[in-house]
Design an enzyme around this catalytic site. Structure first.
Site, PDB file in Angstrom:
ATOM      1  N   ASP A 206     -19.121   9.644  11.479  1.00 14.21           N
ATOM      2  CA  ASP A 206     -19.208   8.178  12.057  1.00 14.21           C
ATOM      3  C   ASP A 206     -19.688   8.421  13.328  1.00 14.21           C
ATOM      4  O   ASP A 206     -20.185   9.408  13.864  1.00 14.21           O
ATOM      5  CB  ASP A 206     -17.871   7.584  12.126  1.00 14.21           C
ATOM      6  CG  ASP A 206     -17.791   6.096  11.900  1.00 14.21           C
ATOM      7  OD1 ASP A 206     -18.500   5.514  12.583  1.00 14.21           O
ATOM      8  OD2 ASP A 206     -17.045   5.640  11.028  1.00 14.21           O
ATOM      9  N   HIS A 275     -23.337   3.498  11.534  1.00 14.18           N
ATOM     10  CA  HIS A 275     -22.251   4.273  11.612  1.00 14.18           C
ATOM     11  C   HIS A 275     -22.741   5.843  11.934  1.00 14.18           C
ATOM     12  O   HIS A 275     -22.076   6.924  11.397  1.00 14.18           O
ATOM     13  CB  HIS A 275     -21.143   4.355  10.849  1.00 14.18           C
ATOM     14  CG  HIS A 275     -20.179   2.901  10.911  1.00 14.18           C
ATOM     15  ND1 HIS A 275     -19.207   2.971  11.947  1.00 14.18           N
ATOM     16  CD2 HIS A 275     -20.235   1.989  10.311  1.00 14.18           C
ATOM     17  CE1 HIS A 275     -18.591   1.536  11.687  1.00 14.18           C
ATOM     18  NE2 HIS A 275     -19.367   1.018  10.778  1.00 14.18           N
ATOM     19  N   GLU A 339     -20.986  -2.355   7.691  1.00 12.32           N
ATOM     20  CA  GLU A 339     -21.199  -2.623   9.328  1.00 12.32           C
ATOM     21  C   GLU A 339     -22.627  -2.146   9.735  1.00 12.32           C
ATOM     22  O   GLU A 339     -22.481  -1.337  10.583  1.00 12.32           O
ATOM     23  CB  GLU A 339     -20.008  -2.119   9.938  1.00 12.32           C
ATOM     24  CG  GLU A 339     -18.760  -2.880   9.571  1.00 12.32           C
ATOM     25  CD  GLU A 339     -17.571  -2.142  10.282  1.00 12.32           C
ATOM     26  OE1 GLU A 339     -16.727  -2.960  10.572  1.00 12.32           O
ATOM     27  OE2 GLU A 339     -17.507  -1.224  10.739  1.00 12.32           O
ATOM     28  N   TYR A 436      -4.559  -1.589   5.092  1.00 13.23           N
ATOM     29  CA  TYR A 436      -5.138  -0.977   6.179  1.00 13.23           C
ATOM     30  C   TYR A 436      -4.066  -0.406   7.299  1.00 13.23           C
ATOM     31  O   TYR A 436      -3.296  -1.338   7.868  1.00 13.23           O
ATOM     32  CB  TYR A 436      -5.942  -1.871   7.154  1.00 13.23           C
ATOM     33  CG  TYR A 436      -7.273  -2.025   6.871  1.00 13.23           C
ATOM     34  CD1 TYR A 436      -7.826  -1.332   5.467  1.00 13.23           C
ATOM     35  CD2 TYR A 436      -8.495  -1.564   7.720  1.00 13.23           C
ATOM     36  CE1 TYR A 436      -9.226  -1.251   5.047  1.00 13.23           C
ATOM     37  CE2 TYR A 436      -9.808  -1.523   7.465  1.00 13.23           C
ATOM     38  CZ  TYR A 436     -10.120  -1.389   6.081  1.00 13.23           C
ATOM     39  OH  TYR A 436     -11.278  -1.133   5.663  1.00 13.23           O
ATOM     40  N   PHE A 437      -3.842   0.973   6.970  1.00 13.61           N
ATOM     41  CA  PHE A 437      -2.518   1.482   7.651  1.00 13.61           C
ATOM     42  C   PHE A 437      -2.698   1.658   9.056  1.00 13.61           C
ATOM     43  O   PHE A 437      -1.850   2.277   9.734  1.00 13.61           O
ATOM     44  CB  PHE A 437      -1.952   2.664   6.840  1.00 13.61           C
ATOM     45  CG  PHE A 437      -1.473   2.618   5.439  1.00 13.61           C
ATOM     46  CD1 PHE A 437      -1.349   1.125   4.840  1.00 13.61           C
ATOM     47  CD2 PHE A 437      -1.103   3.545   4.560  1.00 13.61           C
ATOM     48  CE1 PHE A 437      -0.942   1.027   3.908  1.00 13.61           C
ATOM     49  CE2 PHE A 437      -0.222   3.159   3.530  1.00 13.61           C
ATOM     50  CZ  PHE A 437      -0.293   2.083   2.993  1.00 13.61           C
ATOM     51  N   THR A 490      -8.643   5.816  12.435  1.00 12.19           N
ATOM     52  CA  THR A 490      -7.689   6.574  13.480  1.00 12.19           C
ATOM     53  C   THR A 490      -8.357   6.352  14.928  1.00 12.19           C
ATOM     54  O   THR A 490      -8.383   7.309  15.874  1.00 12.19           O
ATOM     55  CB  THR A 490      -7.683   8.138  13.265  1.00 12.19           C
ATOM     56  OG1 THR A 490      -9.025   8.696  13.240  1.00 12.19           O
ATOM     57  CG2 THR A 490      -7.184   8.397  11.771  1.00 12.19           C
ATOM     58  N   GLU A 491      -9.057   5.159  14.999  1.00 15.99           N
ATOM     59  CA  GLU A 491      -9.582   4.953  16.450  1.00 15.99           C
ATOM     60  C   GLU A 491      -8.331   5.219  17.408  1.00 15.99           C
ATOM     61  O   GLU A 491      -8.590   5.610  18.615  1.00 15.99           O
ATOM     62  CB  GLU A 491     -10.058   3.647  16.699  1.00 15.99           C
ATOM     63  CG  GLU A 491     -11.442   3.485  15.979  1.00 15.99           C
ATOM     64  CD  GLU A 491     -11.429   3.016  14.526  1.00 15.99           C
ATOM     65  OE1 GLU A 491     -10.236   2.991  13.956  1.00 15.99           O
ATOM     66  OE2 GLU A 491     -12.277   2.235  14.239  1.00 15.99           O
TER      67      GLU A 491
END
Ligand code: ACM
Ligand code: ZN
Length: 549
Positions: A206, A275, A339, A436-437, A490-491
């Site tokens: 990414d 990305h 995106e 979306y966890f 994981t941002e």
């Protein structure tokens, strides 16, 4: 007792109850017939059919070993000559794992009698799912790694006939935004396997970091795997610390082999053509304006993307995919596709020349730049087909004209999946509304660890549990739904304990959506199992999880 009986009857598709309490198995099996009596596993001989694969025999031996350690009595392991799927339970003594080639992939049967246990399946996954269910029927101390006295080492007599609702039962791990060490990835895989998931979608690249070693493009990991610093959550400030890491090809092979033993296929993702800043920082000629670029230090979407107007971009992508296919043997390669802003293509002479050369036009179904993305997707699809692989991509790949044979992963709610299936594409449902966890687990924001979409979106356990994947689809389209996947971006997640907290116990709810028969779910029964068995199990295994409300 009446209440217990009611729970027992609704917790699975066909259940009957005679004397024994229904076991707390998650995901709920398709059918359980409880009988009276029990089988004592202490000192039992564990026998396996000689035709089983080595990795299956290893899983059987591990169960025997755990029984030996926990009960304190030797559980010998032997190959069983002359015993087959048709041998009646009453002729057996001990625990038997026998191959029944007539059973569907991933299905298993467990018959528990007073003198013997017979487990049948046709493949590795069927056997390891049976072992997971057997473990869940035994006292949780089985997992403690030490001898425990004072517990009843017994399996309740019963017949379990089980098979999954969906063939694709996935979970995505984002190793780009934060890097997860090999040992952490393995622990993630291990808990997936307990709950009978069979696909790890591994987001390996990414804007914020390229994580897979590619021998022909060494700068991807020399440069692209490291960012200068990281944005602090919900702040204009940065932490000032260089951050990064990557997996060598040897490490990837080790993880792939580990996953295979757990019945999990890895679907690697190279997210393209958006990305891609980490790759463009490594090789600036990949971008429309030639850079320079820096590995991104903030979250969000970058408007600078790969340049499909230049042949060198495709040469690069094919070189990466060539090496990737050698590392990951599964049928799917994920090509991202989400995106991807089109502004740089609108302004780029190479991209506009390519659009003219291909004769792409804008109409009511899509712009010419969207069609340029379709061209990128198709070129990857064609190249990967030469390696015997199929592509899967986020639902943006549907915009414009998607070529036949691609599989669509619906993430912007369910509409992408519904539209794709109506056009005849296979889909994996991964709607952000249920799957979306990285979303908070409660709207009490201040009581939760930091997460994404603070103050706007949250995804509690009950909502995950309540997801019905066929909802909104036209009758007949169900056959296109390969399965369901949750995503752990994981941002905002940098530590393993936080990763586990976001995953658990929502993974358990997801597993019933993916595995258990349609129309059989009962949230109260599920919660009772979570409390009675699964949170204590997670405690013993040392996984962090969110406490129930
Ligand atoms: C995505 O969440 N951007 C697929
Ligand atoms: Zn361009």
């Amino acid at each position: 007792m009446k209440r217990l009986l009611t729970l027992a009857l609704i917790a699975c598709c066909t259940c009957s109850y005679a004397g024994n309490k229904l076991p707390d198995i998650i995901p709920a099996p398709k059918s359980i017939e409880m009988q009276s009596g029990s089988f004592n596993v202490k000192g039992a001989c564990v026998n396996y059919d000689q035709s089983l694969e080595k990795r299956t025999v290893d899983a059987v031996a591990k169960l025997a070993d755990d029984l030996y350690v926990a009960t304190g009595r030797v559980s010998s392991v032997a190959s069983a000559a002359g015993i087959g799927a048709s041998t009646p339970l009453k002729q057996l003594k001990g625990i038997y794992f026998v191959k029944d080639a007539s059973m569907p992939a991933e299905a298993y049967t467990i018959e528990v009698g007073g003198r013997a246990v017979k487990v049948s399946a046709s493949d590795h996954n069927g056997f390891i799912y049976a072992i997971s269910s057997i473990r869940q029927m035994l006292p949780v101390e089985l997992l403690s790694g030490k001898t425990v006295s004072g517990v009843k080492w017994k399996l309740p007599c019963c017949v379990i006939k089980d098979s999954p609702r969906f063939g694709y039962r996935g979970l995505m791990l984002d190793s780009s935004r934060h890097f997860w060490r090999v040992e952490e990835v393995k622990r993630f895989l291990a808990i997936m396997s307990v709950y009978k998931l069979n696909r790890l979608h591994w987001h390996l690249t990414d804007d914020q970091g390229w994580r897979v070693e590619i021998h022909n493009y060494p700068r991807l990991t020399e440069v692209g795997a490291f960012r200068a610093q990281t944005a602090l959550p919900y702040s204009p400030e940065f932490d000032g610390k260089r951050y990064g890491g990557y997996y060598t090809q040897e490490e990837i092979k080790d993880v792939v082999a580990y996953a295979e033993n757990l019945g999990i296929t890895i679907v690697p993702e190279i997210d393209l053509p958006g990305h891609m800043i980490a790759a463009m920082a490594s090789y600036p000629w990949l971008g429309c304006d030639g850079g320079p670029y820096e590995v991104r230090t903030q979250w969000g979407i970058d408007k600078r993307v790969l340049c499909p107007g230049k042949d060198s971009t495709f040469e690069f992508l094919e070189g990466v995919m060539e090496e990737l296919c050698k590392l990951f043997p599964g049928e799917y390669i994920h090509i991202g596709g989400d995106e991807c802003p089109k502004k740089s293509w609108e302004e780029c002479p190479h991209c506009q020349a390519k659009i003219a050369e291909l004769g792409l036009v804008s109409d009511e179904h899509g712009t010419k730049e969207q069609r340029l993305q379709n061209y990128v997707t198709k070129r990857m699809q064609d190249f990967l087909a030469t390696k015997g692989r199929k592509i899967i991509g986020w639902d943006e790949i549907l915009e414009g004209d998607l070529a036949e044979g691609a599989t669509v992963m619906s993430w912007r709610g369910t509409k992408g999946g519904i539209k794709a299936s109506a056009k005849g594409f296979d889909v994996v449902m991964s709607p952000n509304t249920y799957c979306y966890f990285d979303y908070y687990q409660s709207d009490r924001w201040d009581e939760e660890p930091i997460g994404i979409a603070r103050g706007r979106k949250f995804l509690p356990l009950e909502k995950v549990y309540g997801y019905e994947p066929f909802e909104g689809f036209t009758p007949g389209a169900e056959g296109h739904i390969l399965g369901v996947q949750a995503n752990l971006w994981t941002e905002y997640i940098a530590e393993e304990s936080h990763l586990e907290y976001m995953l658990l116990p929502r993974l358990l709810a997801l597993s019933e959506v993916q595995w258990s028969p349609a129309g059989t779910k009962d949230y109260e029964a599920f919660l009772a199992k979570v409390k009675a068995r699964h949170l204590p199990m997670l405690d013993i295994l040392g996984y962090n999880y969110r406490k129930l409300d």
